[in-house]
Design a protein around this motif. Sequence first.
Motif, PDB file in Angstrom:
ATOM      1  N   ALA A 214      56.704  46.299  39.357  1.00 59.22           N
ATOM      2  CA  ALA A 214      57.995  46.333  39.570  1.00 59.22           C
ATOM      3  C   ALA A 214      58.242  46.750  41.044  1.00 59.22           C
ATOM      4  CB  ALA A 214      58.315  47.637  38.842  1.00 59.22           C
ATOM      5  N   LYS A 215      57.516  47.322  41.746  1.00 64.77           N
ATOM      6  CA  LYS A 215      57.612  47.609  43.118  1.00 64.77           C
ATOM      7  C   LYS A 215      57.413  46.261  43.925  1.00 64.77           C
ATOM      8  CE  LYS A 215      55.921  50.304  46.881  1.00 64.77           C
ATOM      9  NZ  LYS A 215      55.028  51.547  47.523  1.00 64.77           N
ATOM     10  N   LEU A 216      56.605  45.387  43.457  1.00 63.39           N
ATOM     11  CA  LEU A 216      56.302  44.021  44.407  1.00 63.39           C
ATOM     12  C   LEU A 216      57.649  43.240  44.077  1.00 63.39           C
ATOM     13  CD1 LEU A 216      52.822  43.133  43.283  1.00 63.39           C
ATOM     14  CD2 LEU A 216      53.705  43.858  45.652  1.00 63.39           C
ATOM     15  N   ILE A 217      58.257  43.515  42.737  1.00 67.29           N
ATOM     16  CA  ILE A 217      59.692  42.428  42.616  1.00 67.29           C
ATOM     17  C   ILE A 217      60.528  43.071  43.594  1.00 67.29           C
ATOM     18  CG2 ILE A 217      61.362  41.999  40.814  1.00 67.29           C
ATOM     19  CD1 ILE A 217      59.200  42.118  38.699  1.00 67.29           C
ATOM     20  N   ARG A 218      60.740  44.532  43.460  1.00 65.90           N
ATOM     21  CA  ARG A 218      61.695  44.735  44.598  1.00 65.90           C
ATOM     22  C   ARG A 218      61.520  44.737  45.870  1.00 65.90           C
ATOM     23  NH1 ARG A 218      60.835  49.495  41.162  1.00 65.90           N
ATOM     24  NH2 ARG A 218      59.414  50.488  43.020  1.00 65.90           N
ATOM     25  N   GLU A 219      60.334  44.559  46.506  1.00 65.79           N
ATOM     26  CA  GLU A 219      60.012  44.231  47.753  1.00 65.79           C
ATOM     27  C   GLU A 219      60.270  42.564  47.912  1.00 65.79           C
ATOM     28  OE1 GLU A 219      56.025  45.319  48.651  1.00 65.79           O
ATOM     29  OE2 GLU A 219      56.548  47.549  48.751  1.00 65.79           O
ATOM     30  N   SER A 220      59.938  42.023  47.059  1.00 68.43           N
ATOM     31  CA  SER A 220      60.335  40.510  47.137  1.00 68.43           C
ATOM     32  C   SER A 220      61.988  40.125  47.308  1.00 68.43           C
ATOM     33  CB  SER A 220      59.905  39.629  45.965  1.00 68.43           C
ATOM     34  OG  SER A 220      58.455  39.941  45.808  1.00 68.43           O
ATOM     35  N   LYS A 221      62.555  40.971  46.463  1.00 66.73           N
ATOM     36  CA  LYS A 221      63.943  40.795  46.497  1.00 66.73           C
ATOM     37  C   LYS A 221      64.612  41.223  48.089  1.00 66.73           C
ATOM     38  CE  LYS A 221      65.229  41.466  41.578  1.00 66.73           C
ATOM     39  NZ  LYS A 221      65.676  42.356  40.584  1.00 66.73           N
ATOM     40  N   ASN A 222      63.927  42.043  48.515  1.00 65.51           N
ATOM     41  CA  ASN A 222      64.332  42.533  49.793  1.00 65.51           C
ATOM     42  C   ASN A 222      63.990  41.496  51.008  1.00 65.51           C
ATOM     43  OD1 ASN A 222      65.183  44.986  48.940  1.00 65.51           O
ATOM     44  ND2 ASN A 222      63.432  46.233  49.064  1.00 65.51           N
ATOM     45  N   LEU A 223      62.918  40.960  50.759  1.00 67.08           N
ATOM     46  CA  LEU A 223      62.356  39.898  51.715  1.00 67.08           C
ATOM     47  C   LEU A 223      63.329  38.458  51.354  1.00 67.08           C
ATOM     48  CD1 LEU A 223      58.623  40.044  51.546  1.00 67.08           C
ATOM     49  CD2 LEU A 223      59.999  40.675  53.221  1.00 67.08           C
ATOM     50  N   ASP A 224      63.732  38.303  50.106  1.00 65.85           N
ATOM     51  CA  ASP A 224      64.553  37.243  49.938  1.00 65.85           C
ATOM     52  C   ASP A 224      65.768  37.445  50.796  1.00 65.85           C
ATOM     53  OD1 ASP A 224      62.834  35.952  48.483  1.00 65.85           O
ATOM     54  OD2 ASP A 224      63.854  36.928  46.543  1.00 65.85           O
ATOM     55  N   GLU A 261      54.445  36.997  54.508  1.00 65.24           N
ATOM     56  CA  GLU A 261      54.334  38.225  53.444  1.00 65.24           C
ATOM     57  C   GLU A 261      54.942  38.156  52.398  1.00 65.24           C
ATOM     58  OE1 GLU A 261      53.641  42.520  52.613  1.00 65.24           O
ATOM     59  OE2 GLU A 261      53.125  41.103  54.137  1.00 65.24           O
ATOM     60  N   ASP A 262      56.025  37.154  52.203  1.00 64.28           N
ATOM     61  CA  ASP A 262      56.395  36.960  50.781  1.00 64.28           C
ATOM     62  C   ASP A 262      55.303  36.111  49.867  1.00 64.28           C
ATOM     63  OD1 ASP A 262      58.728  36.561  48.898  1.00 64.28           O
ATOM     64  OD2 ASP A 262      58.694  34.490  49.574  1.00 64.28           O
ATOM     65  N   PHE A 263      54.493  35.228  50.596  1.00 61.98           N
ATOM     66  CA  PHE A 263      53.521  34.697  49.619  1.00 61.98           C
ATOM     67  C   PHE A 263      52.715  35.414  49.418  1.00 61.98           C
ATOM     68  CE2 PHE A 263      55.323  30.401  51.680  1.00 61.98           C
ATOM     69  CZ  PHE A 263      55.347  29.941  50.484  1.00 61.98           C
ATOM     70  N   ARG A 264      52.264  36.304  49.984  1.00 61.38           N
ATOM     71  CA  ARG A 264      51.278  37.452  49.895  1.00 61.38           C
ATOM     72  C   ARG A 264      51.893  38.339  48.576  1.00 61.38           C
ATOM     73  NH1 ARG A 264      49.585  42.712  50.500  1.00 61.38           N
ATOM     74  NH2 ARG A 264      51.455  43.184  51.497  1.00 61.38           N
ATOM     75  N   LEU A 265      53.063  38.743  48.467  1.00 62.20           N
ATOM     76  CA  LEU A 265      53.528  39.414  47.511  1.00 62.20           C
ATOM     77  C   LEU A 265      53.445  38.717  46.206  1.00 62.20           C
ATOM     78  CD1 LEU A 265      56.404  41.481  49.408  1.00 62.20           C
ATOM     79  CD2 LEU A 265      54.330  42.264  48.869  1.00 62.20           C
ATOM     80  N   TYR A 266      53.679  37.445  46.364  1.00 61.31           N
ATOM     81  CA  TYR A 266      53.834  36.560  45.182  1.00 61.31           C
ATOM     82  C   TYR A 266      52.277  36.247  44.636  1.00 61.31           C
ATOM     83  CZ  TYR A 266      54.601  32.271  42.559  1.00 61.31           C
ATOM     84  OH  TYR A 266      54.452  31.481  41.350  1.00 61.31           O
ATOM     85  N   ASP A 267      51.430  36.308  45.502  1.00 58.20           N
ATOM     86  CA  ASP A 267      50.165  36.271  44.912  1.00 58.20           C
ATOM     87  C   ASP A 267      49.570  37.480  44.434  1.00 58.20           C
ATOM     88  OD1 ASP A 267      49.652  33.598  46.017  1.00 58.20           O
ATOM     89  OD2 ASP A 267      48.827  34.341  48.014  1.00 58.20           O
ATOM     90  N   LEU A 268      50.088  38.637  44.799  1.00 58.00           N
ATOM     91  CA  LEU A 268      49.733  39.639  44.092  1.00 58.00           C
ATOM     92  C   LEU A 268      50.347  39.764  42.786  1.00 58.00           C
ATOM     93  CD1 LEU A 268      50.069  42.340  47.082  1.00 58.00           C
ATOM     94  CD2 LEU A 268      47.943  41.578  46.058  1.00 58.00           C
TER      95      LEU A 268
END
Length: 337
Positions: A214-224, A261-268
């Motif tokens: 859930a935290k990674l999803i939130r961070e991914s939205k901020n990066l978007d 960083e966006d790709f790294r979060l996606y891999d996680l």
Amino acid sequence: MSYKERTPVENNSSLDEIDLSKIFISIGRGIVRFFKSIFRFFFLYLDTLISKTKIILALVLAGIILGIAYFYAFKPFYESRMTLNSAYYRGEFLDNSIQNLNRLCSENNYRVLANLLKIEPEKAKTLRKIQVEQIISPNMQMLIDLYKSTKGNQRRIDSLILNHSDSTFQIMVQVYDTTTLVGLDTILVNYIKNNKFVNKRIAIERKNLLNRKAKLIRESKNLDTLKSYMAKSYLPQGPGKTGTNVTLNDKQSNPIDVYREDFRLYDLQLQIDRLLFINSEIEIIDRFITFGKPASGTIEKNAVKGALIGLLAGLLYVFYIILREGLRRFRLIIDED
């Protein structure tokens, strides 16, 4: 005067030479006697062996009969191994769980064994032995071998074995009926997973994984959102202006780092989804395989083992006869003296 003084010295040197020659002669005779005694014993043993051929053949035949009788007297058992990986179990926990099952097998306590494994008592009676061993990775084995080559590293070896994080295990089972192996891998995995301690760890780990996702999803939205602002910065904002950098609070941001960083979060996120999907608290790598030949040995192997034991008994019998005859002669010599 000089002649008298030199004469004792010359006599002493000649005596020393004579004594050394006698010593070498005595050593040579001792070596010859030693080899003669070996050859004498060899031919004596061979002669006695030939004279007792009938007894030796009878012992070999008796060994063959006993080997065949052993095959029919005891149930043949079959052996198979299962390899599994556990993200939560460690050596002592899994070993204790399997040892309890193995003790029930050795005590023939099939009612309790069937209750623990949730199987029929008839199927539990076909289980002979259950053991587990931890598989050490090649890198860990290389470290252990390296420390073994040096003296005084036993404590380091014990520490490595105790604290290493390898989580791959191999469960060995021996059964009297090969049909018992069908579905036995799932039965044992379910028994291991029903451990309360492990269940708590699994629940906590899954909750942590879901929170992290859930935290990674939130961070991914901020990066978007940040990427959309960066994309707009590349659009012309005025005459003669093109954006190549984004300024946030007077700090420049590199678009390439943001996308990485966006790709790294996606891999996680993919890794967490994989752990949640495969339910990898206990993962079976290799299942039990049914083998046609029993581990206890075929009738031919038991016959050969019995023949070898009978032959060994015959050779020991011949040696006993020679030893007894030698002691008898030794007593006669003592009595004559």
